[in-house]
Design a protein around this motif. Sequence first.
Motif, PDB file in Angstrom:
ATOM      1  N   LEU A 213       0.887  -1.106  -0.011  1.00  0.00           N
ATOM      2  CA  LEU A 213       0.042   0.055  -0.065  1.00  0.00           C
ATOM      3  C   LEU A 213       0.846   1.233  -0.042  1.00  0.00           C
ATOM      4  N   SER A 214       0.195   2.286  -0.757  1.00  0.00           N
ATOM      5  CA  SER A 214       1.102   3.570  -0.651  1.00  0.00           C
ATOM      6  C   SER A 214      -0.148   4.627  -0.317  1.00  0.00           C
ATOM      7  N   PRO A 215      -0.357   4.697   1.024  1.00  0.00           N
ATOM      8  CA  PRO A 215      -1.302   5.733   1.305  1.00  0.00           C
ATOM      9  C   PRO A 215      -0.994   7.094   1.130  1.00  0.00           C
ATOM     10  N   SER A 216      -2.210   7.793   0.952  1.00  0.00           N
ATOM     11  CA  SER A 216      -1.965   9.234   0.654  1.00  0.00           C
ATOM     12  C   SER A 216      -3.519   9.846   1.042  1.00  0.00           C
ATOM     13  N   ARG A 217      -3.481  11.106   1.358  1.00  0.00           N
ATOM     14  CA  ARG A 217      -4.648  11.757   1.507  1.00  0.00           C
ATOM     15  C   ARG A 217      -5.494  12.041   0.202  1.00  0.00           C
ATOM     16  N   GLN A 218      -6.510  11.428   0.139  1.00  0.00           N
ATOM     17  CA  GLN A 218      -7.572  11.655  -1.017  1.00  0.00           C
ATOM     18  C   GLN A 218      -8.790  12.238  -0.842  1.00  0.00           C
ATOM     19  N   ASP A 219      -9.456  12.964  -1.856  1.00  0.00           N
ATOM     20  CA  ASP A 219     -10.646  13.097  -1.767  1.00  0.00           C
ATOM     21  C   ASP A 219     -11.803  12.016  -2.129  1.00  0.00           C
ATOM     22  N   LEU A 220     -12.546  11.409  -1.282  1.00  0.00           N
ATOM     23  CA  LEU A 220     -13.336  10.272  -1.732  1.00  0.00           C
ATOM     24  C   LEU A 220     -14.161  10.384  -2.743  1.00  0.00           C
ATOM     25  N   ALA A 221     -14.806  11.753  -2.996  1.00  0.00           N
ATOM     26  CA  ALA A 221     -15.666  12.040  -4.245  1.00  0.00           C
ATOM     27  C   ALA A 221     -15.016  11.799  -5.529  1.00  0.00           C
ATOM     28  N   GLN A 222     -13.919  12.318  -5.663  1.00  0.00           N
ATOM     29  CA  GLN A 222     -13.014  12.259  -6.771  1.00  0.00           C
ATOM     30  C   GLN A 222     -12.671  10.687  -7.282  1.00  0.00           C
ATOM     31  N   LEU A 223     -12.054  10.020  -6.320  1.00  0.00           N
ATOM     32  CA  LEU A 223     -11.864   8.747  -6.531  1.00  0.00           C
ATOM     33  C   LEU A 223     -12.987   7.972  -6.675  1.00  0.00           C
ATOM     34  N   VAL A 224     -14.321   7.998  -6.299  1.00  0.00           N
ATOM     35  CA  VAL A 224     -15.548   7.368  -6.729  1.00  0.00           C
ATOM     36  C   VAL A 224     -16.055   7.800  -8.071  1.00  0.00           C
ATOM     37  N   GLU A 225     -15.954   8.998  -8.308  1.00  0.00           N
ATOM     38  CA  GLU A 225     -16.365   9.193  -9.698  1.00  0.00           C
ATOM     39  C   GLU A 225     -15.482   9.141 -10.798  1.00  0.00           C
ATOM     40  N   ALA A 226     -14.147   8.976 -10.547  1.00  0.00           N
ATOM     41  CA  ALA A 226     -13.291   8.499 -11.405  1.00  0.00           C
ATOM     42  C   ALA A 226     -13.498   7.121 -11.870  1.00  0.00           C
ATOM     43  N   SER A 227     -13.894   6.401 -10.871  1.00  0.00           N
ATOM     44  CA  SER A 227     -14.198   4.817 -11.033  1.00  0.00           C
ATOM     45  C   SER A 227     -15.356   4.610 -11.946  1.00  0.00           C
ATOM     46  N   ALA A 228     -16.422   5.612 -11.718  1.00  0.00           N
ATOM     47  CA  ALA A 228     -17.774   5.534 -12.317  1.00  0.00           C
ATOM     48  C   ALA A 228     -17.429   5.928 -13.640  1.00  0.00           C
TER      49      ALA A 228
END
Length: 369
Positions: A213-228
Amino acid sequence: MSRPRTRGGWGRRLLWTQAAVVAAMAGTMVLTALAVGPAWFRAHLHEAADPRHDVVAHAQQAFAEAGLVSLAVGLGAAMLVALGVATVLNRSLAQGVEALVDGARQVAAGRYGHPVTPPSSSPELAQVAEAFNRMAARIAATEQTRRRMLTDLGHELRTPLAATQVTLEGLQDGVVEFTPEAVAVLLRQNRRLTALAADISEVSRAEEGAIALSPSRQDLAQLVEASAVAARHAFDAAGVRLDVQAAGGVVVEVDPARLGQVMDNLLRNALQHTVAGDRVLVTAGHETGGAVVRVADTGVGIPTEALPHVFERFYRLEHTRTRDVDGGTGVGLAICRAIARAQGGELSCRSEGPGHGATFTLTLPAAAS
């Protein structure tokens, strides 16, 4: 900075053991000298009362002999007592070491179900035994994973290998013509084998807690929308509606590539169990306890008896699958749950039964502000 002192350290225990042995020796010598010396000295003084004997010479002889006899008897008794004390004090240590040796032999022989229980009150030996038992349990889990992997691999290889063999034998016998369709069958089965090999390796690492894992601070909405966005073409082609409702401002400490992998698997799974006209709703936001992502579909649903097995490797509800989506090998959900747990979260599934769709819920700890 000075090192903190710990209770029950080996140095302190050995020091107390040595002090007890020395104290036992000293006490035994003193008591023996007090018991033997005066009597021996008194006997010589009685002899000195005879006028024929030199009183001074007898007194000197009595002192010397009494001292030698007291020392000899006291030293002998002290050695015996010290030996007994040392034996009692070191017995627990010896038993603990023997228990560890026996446990090591059991593990070396492939028997991992014999935890070490040292008959000792030593906190150090208890810690060593606990660490040894954890090691044995880890080895047993890894061995079980290896066996299950081999069993699952043999089972999953049968279908693509059989399809490939039938096609090749047909080409060899002239029953099947060398057409683009025949080549497509071989390529499809080859891709399936390649994906299976990759997923087997991935799920094995996941179950053993070895996911990188390479964790970092991410905006959850952006990650979900990118997958969609990445999955929308497949949904449009299948006639399944894909909606996203992601609240902004929710920050999570995750590996973005791994979270994207989880979302891709959940969306592909939803697409496999829906038909044209169905709807898949993806929501993301902050709830009590952390960040939550839900992938809810109005598809065929999951029988109640199948819910406990949804995240098992290679468990498929074939009779509920509405279409085959490229890349599925039956371990995607198992990998998703392992990734979620590796990042401090959880992945669960809920369904009211056949015909009522299914909802997969991914919970993640919200990043500290």
